[in-house]
Design a protein around this motif. Structure first.
Motif, PDB file in Angstrom:
ATOM      1  N   ASN A   4       0.831  -1.208   0.000  1.00  0.00           N
ATOM      2  CA  ASN A   4       0.000   0.000   0.000  1.00  0.00           C
ATOM      3  C   ASN A   4       0.865   1.257   0.000  1.00  0.00           C
ATOM      4  OD1 ASN A   4      -2.803  -0.843   0.075  1.00  0.00           O
ATOM      5  ND2 ASN A   4      -2.334  -1.754   2.051  1.00  0.00           N
ATOM      6  N   ALA A   5       1.915   1.262   0.826  1.00  0.00           N
ATOM      7  CA  ALA A   5       2.791   2.432   0.916  1.00  0.00           C
ATOM      8  C   ALA A   5       3.582   2.634  -0.370  1.00  0.00           C
ATOM      9  CB  ALA A   5       3.742   2.281   2.105  1.00  0.00           C
ATOM     10  N   VAL A   6       4.031   1.551  -0.982  1.00  0.00           N
ATOM     11  CA  VAL A   6       4.804   1.670  -2.216  1.00  0.00           C
ATOM     12  C   VAL A   6       3.928   2.223  -3.339  1.00  0.00           C
ATOM     13  CG1 VAL A   6       6.157   0.420  -3.943  1.00  0.00           C
ATOM     14  CG2 VAL A   6       6.366  -0.188  -1.534  1.00  0.00           C
ATOM     15  N   VAL A  33       3.094  -4.255  -7.661  1.00  0.00           N
ATOM     16  CA  VAL A  33       3.007  -2.845  -7.263  1.00  0.00           C
ATOM     17  C   VAL A  33       2.331  -2.003  -8.341  1.00  0.00           C
ATOM     18  CG1 VAL A  33       4.367  -0.785  -6.756  1.00  0.00           C
ATOM     19  CG2 VAL A  33       4.958  -2.953  -5.686  1.00  0.00           C
ATOM     20  N   VAL A  34       2.715  -2.205  -9.609  1.00  0.00           N
ATOM     21  CA  VAL A  34       2.120  -1.358 -10.651  1.00  0.00           C
ATOM     22  C   VAL A  34       0.634  -1.669 -10.818  1.00  0.00           C
ATOM     23  CG1 VAL A  34       4.327  -1.030 -11.829  1.00  0.00           C
ATOM     24  CG2 VAL A  34       2.798  -2.862 -12.592  1.00  0.00           C
ATOM     25  N   ALA A  35       0.242  -2.920 -10.616  1.00  0.00           N
ATOM     26  CA  ALA A  35      -1.185  -3.252 -10.666  1.00  0.00           C
ATOM     27  C   ALA A  35      -1.922  -2.570  -9.522  1.00  0.00           C
ATOM     28  CB  ALA A  35      -1.381  -4.762 -10.609  1.00  0.00           C
ATOM     29  N   GLY A  36      -1.325  -2.614  -8.332  1.00  0.00           N
ATOM     30  CA  GLY A  36      -1.945  -1.963  -7.188  1.00  0.00           C
ATOM     31  C   GLY A  36      -2.007  -0.456  -7.340  1.00  0.00           C
ATOM     32  N   HIS A  37      -0.955   0.123  -7.896  1.00  0.00           N
ATOM     33  CA  HIS A  37      -0.931   1.574  -8.109  1.00  0.00           C
ATOM     34  C   HIS A  37      -2.016   1.986  -9.098  1.00  0.00           C
ATOM     35  CE1 HIS A  37       0.781   5.617  -8.520  1.00  0.00           C
ATOM     36  NE2 HIS A  37       0.563   5.477  -9.813  1.00  0.00           N
ATOM     37  N   ALA A  38      -2.155   1.243 -10.174  1.00  0.00           N
ATOM     38  CA  ALA A  38      -3.177   1.568 -11.168  1.00  0.00           C
ATOM     39  C   ALA A  38      -4.576   1.449 -10.585  1.00  0.00           C
ATOM     40  CB  ALA A  38      -3.030   0.647 -12.379  1.00  0.00           C
ATOM     41  N   ASP A  39      -4.766   0.507  -9.668  1.00  0.00           N
ATOM     42  CA  ASP A  39      -6.065   0.358  -9.036  1.00  0.00           C
ATOM     43  C   ASP A  39      -6.391   1.553  -8.153  1.00  0.00           C
ATOM     44  OD1 ASP A  39      -8.426  -1.234  -8.373  1.00  0.00           O
ATOM     45  OD2 ASP A  39      -7.529  -1.411  -6.378  1.00  0.00           O
ATOM     46  N   ARG A  40      -5.398   2.107  -7.493  1.00  0.00           N
ATOM     47  CA  ARG A  40      -5.617   3.223  -6.570  1.00  0.00           C
ATOM     48  C   ARG A  40      -5.642   4.575  -7.286  1.00  0.00           C
ATOM     49  NH1 ARG A  40      -2.141   3.018  -1.183  1.00  0.00           N
ATOM     50  NH2 ARG A  40      -3.463   4.852  -0.895  1.00  0.00           N
ATOM     51  N   SER A 158       4.694  -6.232   6.458  1.00  0.00           N
ATOM     52  CA  SER A 158       3.801  -5.076   6.408  1.00  0.00           C
ATOM     53  C   SER A 158       2.491  -5.409   5.705  1.00  0.00           C
ATOM     54  CB  SER A 158       4.476  -3.910   5.677  1.00  0.00           C
ATOM     55  OG  SER A 158       5.628  -3.472   6.358  1.00  0.00           O
ATOM     56  N   ASP A 159       2.497  -6.449   4.889  1.00  0.00           N
ATOM     57  CA  ASP A 159       1.325  -6.796   4.086  1.00  0.00           C
ATOM     58  C   ASP A 159       0.405  -7.815   4.745  1.00  0.00           C
ATOM     59  OD1 ASP A 159       1.965  -5.082   2.045  1.00  0.00           O
ATOM     60  OD2 ASP A 159       2.711  -6.629   0.672  1.00  0.00           O
ATOM     61  N   LEU A 160       0.933  -8.626   5.660  1.00  0.00           N
ATOM     62  CA  LEU A 160       0.165  -9.762   6.179  1.00  0.00           C
ATOM     63  C   LEU A 160      -0.309  -9.528   7.610  1.00  0.00           C
ATOM     64  CD1 LEU A 160       2.300 -12.796   4.917  1.00  0.00           C
ATOM     65  CD2 LEU A 160       0.471 -11.545   3.734  1.00  0.00           C
ATOM     66  N   THR A 161      -1.577  -9.846   7.854  1.00  0.00           N
ATOM     67  CA  THR A 161      -2.086  -9.834   9.218  1.00  0.00           C
ATOM     68  C   THR A 161      -1.522 -11.030   9.981  1.00  0.00           C
ATOM     69  OG1 THR A 161      -4.005 -11.191   8.673  1.00  0.00           O
ATOM     70  CG2 THR A 161      -4.244  -8.801   8.429  1.00  0.00           C
ATOM     71  N   SER A 199      -5.045  -6.927   3.070  1.00  0.00           N
ATOM     72  CA  SER A 199      -6.455  -7.296   3.223  1.00  0.00           C
ATOM     73  C   SER A 199      -7.328  -6.126   3.648  1.00  0.00           C
ATOM     74  CB  SER A 199      -6.592  -8.435   4.235  1.00  0.00           C
ATOM     75  OG  SER A 199      -6.053  -8.053   5.495  1.00  0.00           O
ATOM     76  N   SER A 200      -6.735  -4.983   3.975  1.00  0.00           N
ATOM     77  CA  SER A 200      -7.528  -3.810   4.359  1.00  0.00           C
ATOM     78  C   SER A 200      -8.065  -3.059   3.146  1.00  0.00           C
ATOM     79  CB  SER A 200      -6.680  -2.857   5.219  1.00  0.00           C
ATOM     80  OG  SER A 200      -5.624  -2.281   4.457  1.00  0.00           O
ATOM     81  N   VAL A 201      -7.664  -3.466   1.947  1.00  0.00           N
ATOM     82  CA  VAL A 201      -8.071  -2.791   0.711  1.00  0.00           C
ATOM     83  C   VAL A 201      -8.944  -3.736  -0.117  1.00  0.00           C
ATOM     84  CG1 VAL A 201      -7.255  -1.760  -1.446  1.00  0.00           C
ATOM     85  CG2 VAL A 201      -5.964  -1.409   0.681  1.00  0.00           C
ATOM     86  N   ALA A 202     -10.028  -3.213  -0.674  1.00  0.00           N
ATOM     87  CA  ALA A 202     -10.866  -3.987  -1.603  1.00  0.00           C
ATOM     88  C   ALA A 202     -10.274  -3.845  -3.003  1.00  0.00           C
ATOM     89  CB  ALA A 202     -12.299  -3.486  -1.560  1.00  0.00           C
ATOM     90  N   TRP A 203      -9.298  -4.690  -3.323  1.00  0.00           N
ATOM     91  CA  TRP A 203      -8.578  -4.557  -4.582  1.00  0.00           C
ATOM     92  C   TRP A 203      -9.484  -4.862  -5.765  1.00  0.00           C
ATOM     93  CZ3 TRP A 203      -4.010  -2.284  -4.380  1.00  0.00           C
ATOM     94  CH2 TRP A 203      -3.287  -2.329  -3.171  1.00  0.00           C
TER      95      TRP A 203
END
Length: 276
Positions: A4-6, A33-40, A158-161, A199-203
């Motif tokens: 999320n931070a990246v 990361v680029v997939a996540g960035h594009a989603d946000r 940082s990513d896993l609960t 898991s805190s984000v609805a990707w």
């Protein structure tokens, strides 16, 4: 330092460059990361190419289980019926288990390393095994450490609960699929809950493919990014899938077809932007 931070930091980089929109090409975790960035930030991206990504919206325990299954298959391709347990146990042991596991894992990522691994095992060449293991662990000649493993630990934790870490640690890879196994995740349990896990984000609740041209690339036999997870990302994002008939982890720059597809995708996206 989590995903999320990246993804957020990439937008800060875009702003620092003075660009309204950027095109993104990412390999392996970079593809995630680029997939996540594009989603946000869909309105700030021209186009995306994600090569051998993980899926940020699928539980890591599920993805790691798929990785273990694929590694098991690639082990047979790389090493045949060799039983490596004799190298690390019993009277004839000549390797530490952790060194062998790292060497095998990094070798399975690239078929070009398979003959090197076979020769090292058959010749009981400990130095050659160490070279392979150090490639996985980020250790360079002269003792330099590139920090790759430390970064991987920081991102994963940082990513896993805590609950997801426990599910990961319940996985039981066999001798042919272990690699470094769950060594990274085993460190996370002592660090407490991360503030913003994946898991805190609805990707991909709204598929970015509706706004951004995207291309997801995956090798059918890739043990690091199992193809079914790559395919699932393509479906969930609404992006085009390019399948590579091979086993190498990441394809752009090594596979001519994937490289041509990635370049054509980005050029077409830029041409469309200029034309509009």
């Amino acid at each position: 330092v989590g995903t999320n931070a990246v993804a957020r930091d990439m937008d800060l980089l875009r702003r620092a460059l003075g660009e309204d929109r950027i095109a993104l090409l990412g390999w392996s975790y970079g593809g995630t990361v680029v997939a996540g960035h594009a989603d946000r930030y869909p309105d700030r991206v021209v186009a995306v190419v994600a090569d051998a990504p993980a899926h940020p919206g699928v539980p890591w325990s599920e993805q790691l289980a798929a990785r273990f299954r694929t590694m098991h298959d690639r082990y047979g391709d790389a090493l045949g019926d060799r039983d490596l347990r004799a190298t690390t146990s019993g009277d004839g042991a000549w390797l530490e288990p952790a060194i062998l596991d790292a060497a095998v894992e990094v070798s399975l990522y690239d078929p070009a390393r398979w003959p090197v691994l076979r020769a090292a095992v058959d010749g009981r060449d400990r130095d050659a095994i160490l070279v392979l293991a150090n490639q996985r662990l980020g250790r360079q000649k002269g003792g330099h450490d590139d920090g790759g493993m430390e970064a991987q630990i920081a991102v994963r934790c940082s990513d896993l609960t805590g609950a997801e870490v426990r599910r990961v640690l319940d996985l039981r890879p066999d001798d042919r699929s272990a690699g470094i196994g769950t060594a990274v995740e085993s460190i996370c349990g002592s660090l407490g809950e991360p503030p913003r896990p994946l898991s805190s984000v609805a990707w991909f609740a709204e598929p970015p493919g509706d706004q951004i041209p995207g291309l997801v690339i995956g090798a059918i036999g890739d043990p690091a990014s199992p193809f079914d997870m790559v395919e699932r990302l393509a479906v969930d994002t609404g992006w085009r899938l390019h399948a590579v008939d091979g086993s190498r982890h990441t394809s752009v720059g090594s596979d001519p077809g994937a490289t041509k597809a990635a370049v054509a995708h980005l050029v077409e996206a830029f041409a469309h932007q200029v034309g509009s």
